[in-house]
Design a protein around this motif. Structure first.
Motif, PDB file in Angstrom:
ATOM      1  N   HIS A 133       0.849  -1.191   0.000  1.00  0.00           N
ATOM      2  CA  HIS A 133       0.000   0.000   0.000  1.00  0.00           C
ATOM      3  C   HIS A 133       0.885   1.242   0.000  1.00  0.00           C
ATOM      4  N   GLU A 134       0.426   2.286  -0.681  1.00  0.00           N
ATOM      5  CA  GLU A 134       1.279   3.463  -0.856  1.00  0.00           C
ATOM      6  C   GLU A 134       0.987   4.595   0.121  1.00  0.00           C
ATOM      7  N   PHE A 135      -0.016   4.435   0.982  1.00  0.00           N
ATOM      8  CA  PHE A 135      -0.337   5.475   1.959  1.00  0.00           C
ATOM      9  C   PHE A 135      -0.383   4.882   3.366  1.00  0.00           C
ATOM     10  N   ALA A 136       0.039   5.684   4.341  1.00  0.00           N
ATOM     11  CA  ALA A 136      -0.033   5.297   5.753  1.00  0.00           C
ATOM     12  C   ALA A 136      -0.165   6.572   6.573  1.00  0.00           C
ATOM     13  N   GLY A 137      -0.375   6.412   7.869  1.00  0.00           N
ATOM     14  CA  GLY A 137      -0.534   7.586   8.719  1.00  0.00           C
ATOM     15  C   GLY A 137       0.140   7.425  10.058  1.00  0.00           C
ATOM     16  N   MET A 138       0.523   8.551  10.650  1.00  0.00           N
ATOM     17  CA  MET A 138       1.018   8.580  12.022  1.00  0.00           C
ATOM     18  C   MET A 138       0.291   9.699  12.758  1.00  0.00           C
ATOM     19  N   ILE A 139      -0.106   9.399  13.995  1.00  0.00           N
ATOM     20  CA  ILE A 139      -0.768  10.399  14.830  1.00  0.00           C
ATOM     21  C   ILE A 139       0.033  10.573  16.107  1.00  0.00           C
ATOM     22  N   GLY A 140       0.358  11.821  16.404  1.00  0.00           N
ATOM     23  CA  GLY A 140       1.032  12.133  17.655  1.00  0.00           C
ATOM     24  C   GLY A 140       0.044  12.699  18.656  1.00  0.00           C
ATOM     25  N   PHE A 141      -0.059  12.028  19.824  1.00  0.00           N
ATOM     26  CA  PHE A 141      -0.890  12.534  20.914  1.00  0.00           C
ATOM     27  C   PHE A 141       0.013  13.398  21.794  1.00  0.00           C
ATOM     28  N   VAL A 142      -0.062  14.708  21.652  1.00  0.00           N
ATOM     29  CA  VAL A 142       0.819  15.625  22.377  1.00  0.00           C
ATOM     30  C   VAL A 142       0.228  15.895  23.755  1.00  0.00           C
ATOM     31  N   ILE A 143       0.982  15.569  24.815  1.00  0.00           N
ATOM     32  CA  ILE A 143       0.427  15.657  26.169  1.00  0.00           C
ATOM     33  C   ILE A 143       0.963  16.867  26.938  1.00  0.00           C
ATOM     34  N   ASN A 144       1.407  17.883  26.218  1.00  0.00           N
ATOM     35  CA  ASN A 144       1.749  19.162  26.837  1.00  0.00           C
ATOM     36  C   ASN A 144       1.357  20.265  25.852  1.00  0.00           C
ATOM     37  N   ASN A 145       1.805  21.465  26.100  1.00  0.00           N
ATOM     38  CA  ASN A 145       1.397  22.583  25.242  1.00  0.00           C
ATOM     39  C   ASN A 145       2.430  22.911  24.168  1.00  0.00           C
ATOM     40  N   ASN A 146       3.271  21.959  23.825  1.00  0.00           N
ATOM     41  CA  ASN A 146       4.383  22.232  22.916  1.00  0.00           C
ATOM     42  C   ASN A 146       4.181  21.634  21.530  1.00  0.00           C
ATOM     43  N   THR A 147       2.946  21.658  21.042  1.00  0.00           N
ATOM     44  CA  THR A 147       2.662  21.014  19.758  1.00  0.00           C
ATOM     45  C   THR A 147       3.521  21.569  18.628  1.00  0.00           C
ATOM     46  N   SER A 148       3.628  22.880  18.519  1.00  0.00           N
ATOM     47  CA  SER A 148       4.354  23.475  17.400  1.00  0.00           C
ATOM     48  C   SER A 148       5.825  23.083  17.375  1.00  0.00           C
ATOM     49  N   PRO A 149       6.577  23.252  18.491  1.00  0.00           N
ATOM     50  CA  PRO A 149       7.991  22.843  18.443  1.00  0.00           C
ATOM     51  C   PRO A 149       8.174  21.338  18.284  1.00  0.00           C
ATOM     52  N   ILE A 150       7.269  20.551  18.846  1.00  0.00           N
ATOM     53  CA  ILE A 150       7.356  19.097  18.679  1.00  0.00           C
ATOM     54  C   ILE A 150       7.155  18.737  17.212  1.00  0.00           C
ATOM     55  N   MET A 151       6.144  19.314  16.600  1.00  0.00           N
ATOM     56  CA  MET A 151       5.867  19.016  15.192  1.00  0.00           C
ATOM     57  C   MET A 151       7.033  19.456  14.307  1.00  0.00           C
ATOM     58  N   THR A 152       7.580  20.632  14.571  1.00  0.00           N
ATOM     59  CA  THR A 152       8.700  21.136  13.779  1.00  0.00           C
ATOM     60  C   THR A 152       9.926  20.244  13.941  1.00  0.00           C
ATOM     61  N   GLY A 153      10.196  19.846  15.182  1.00  0.00           N
ATOM     62  CA  GLY A 153      11.344  18.981  15.435  1.00  0.00           C
ATOM     63  C   GLY A 153      11.203  17.626  14.775  1.00  0.00           C
ATOM     64  N   LEU A 154      10.003  17.064  14.827  1.00  0.00           N
ATOM     65  CA  LEU A 154       9.782  15.766  14.201  1.00  0.00           C
ATOM     66  C   LEU A 154       9.819  15.857  12.680  1.00  0.00           C
ATOM     67  N   GLN A 155       9.326  16.953  12.143  1.00  0.00           N
ATOM     68  CA  GLN A 155       9.361  17.109  10.690  1.00  0.00           C
ATOM     69  C   GLN A 155      10.808  17.115  10.188  1.00  0.00           C
ATOM     70  N   THR A 156      11.698  17.748  10.939  1.00  0.00           N
ATOM     71  CA  THR A 156      13.116  17.746  10.567  1.00  0.00           C
ATOM     72  C   THR A 156      13.680  16.334  10.592  1.00  0.00           C
ATOM     73  N   LYS A 157      13.348  15.574  11.633  1.00  0.00           N
ATOM     74  CA  LYS A 157      13.820  14.194  11.735  1.00  0.00           C
ATOM     75  C   LYS A 157      13.233  13.323  10.620  1.00  0.00           C
ATOM     76  N   VAL A 158      11.941  13.491  10.389  1.00  0.00           N
ATOM     77  CA  VAL A 158      11.258  12.696   9.359  1.00  0.00           C
ATOM     78  C   VAL A 158      11.858  12.972   7.980  1.00  0.00           C
ATOM     79  N   ASN A 159      12.123  14.253   7.689  1.00  0.00           N
ATOM     80  CA  ASN A 159      12.663  14.626   6.381  1.00  0.00           C
ATOM     81  C   ASN A 159      14.094  14.140   6.179  1.00  0.00           C
ATOM     82  N   GLY A 160      14.737  13.721   7.240  1.00  0.00           N
ATOM     83  CA  GLY A 160      16.083  13.177   7.129  1.00  0.00           C
ATOM     84  C   GLY A 160      16.117  11.662   7.156  1.00  0.00           C
ATOM     85  N   HIS A 161      14.944  11.033   7.129  1.00  0.00           N
ATOM     86  CA  HIS A 161      14.893   9.572   7.265  1.00  0.00           C
ATOM     87  C   HIS A 161      14.432   8.935   5.952  1.00  0.00           C
TER      88      HIS A 161
END
Length: 210
Positions: A133-161
């Motif tokens: 299958h060519e599509f999949a999904g990931m959901i992050g359950f953020v348990i603090n108020n840091n959604t934006s920096p968490i998302m930005t940090g993970l996007q950098t890691k994801v784009n390097g993988h």
């Protein structure tokens, strides 16, 4: 008809969609986004939060619930299956109909934890999940108020993988602001396109306030 892809292509129009991507975005992902607006948004463990979505989707009137009740589509969780290497893997959420399976891996997040890659995205890349299958999904359950920096940090890691630039990865998912898209080369040289969505669960349960 013994070809699932041919079956899916022939029948998508009966559900009102022109492509598998439309079905995924307008039904599977949209159902989770709408469910997030209804479920309790307090901190809990990963499985408990995921189960809130599953229960809500099964109990709230919708076109998807009708299709689930009629066994035209399926929604599974804790979905065990054998990988290509014949080891067992457990998918957190799986939406299915003949010719299409959309698997979602869920992660509870307090930071841009590398486990999101090692214990999540990598399972798609190495064919533990979503083989064929060519599509999949990931959901992050953020348990603090840091959604934006968490998302930005993970996007950098994801784009390097093992990431690759595709029309999919260069676009955005307009249905949900806290999201990004990525494409990756898998170990069998195929490509996997991944939706990354982030939901906040930072409320304190009433019994903890007492």
């Amino acid at each position: 008809m013994d070809n699932p892809a041919v079956f899916l292509k022939a029948n998508l129009g009966l559900f009102g969609f022109q492509s598998k991507q439309e079905l995924i975005e307008q039904v599977f992902l949209q159902s989770l986004i709408e469910s997030y607006g209804r479920v309790l948004q307090t901190v809990a463990n990963e499985n408990d939060i995921r189960d809130r979505f599953i229960k809500d989707i099964y109990t709230t009137p919708s076109k998807l619930r009708d299709w689930l009740q009629q066994s035209l589509m399926y929604l599974d969780w804790e979905n065990w299956k054998f990988t290509a290497g014949m080891t067992l893997a457990r998918a957190d959420i799986s939406f299915k109909l003949t010719g299409c399976e959309f698997i979602i891996e869920c992660k509870r997040l307090k930071s841009a934890d590398k486990a999101y890659i090692d214990e999540g995205l990598e399972r798609f890349r190495t064919l533990h999940y979503a083989q064929g299958h060519e599509f999949a999904g990931m959901i992050g359950f953020v348990i603090n108020n840091n959604t934006s920096p968490i998302m930005t940090g993970l996007q950098t890691k994801v784009n390097g993988h093992y990431a690759t630039t595709t029309p999919f990865s260069s676009s955005t998912f307009s249905n949900w602001t806290n999201s990004f898209l990525s494409s990756h080369v898998r170990t069998d040289a195929s490509s996997i396109n991944v939706y990354h969505l982030f939901f906040e669960f930072n409320g304190v349960a009433e019994d903890l306030l007492a």
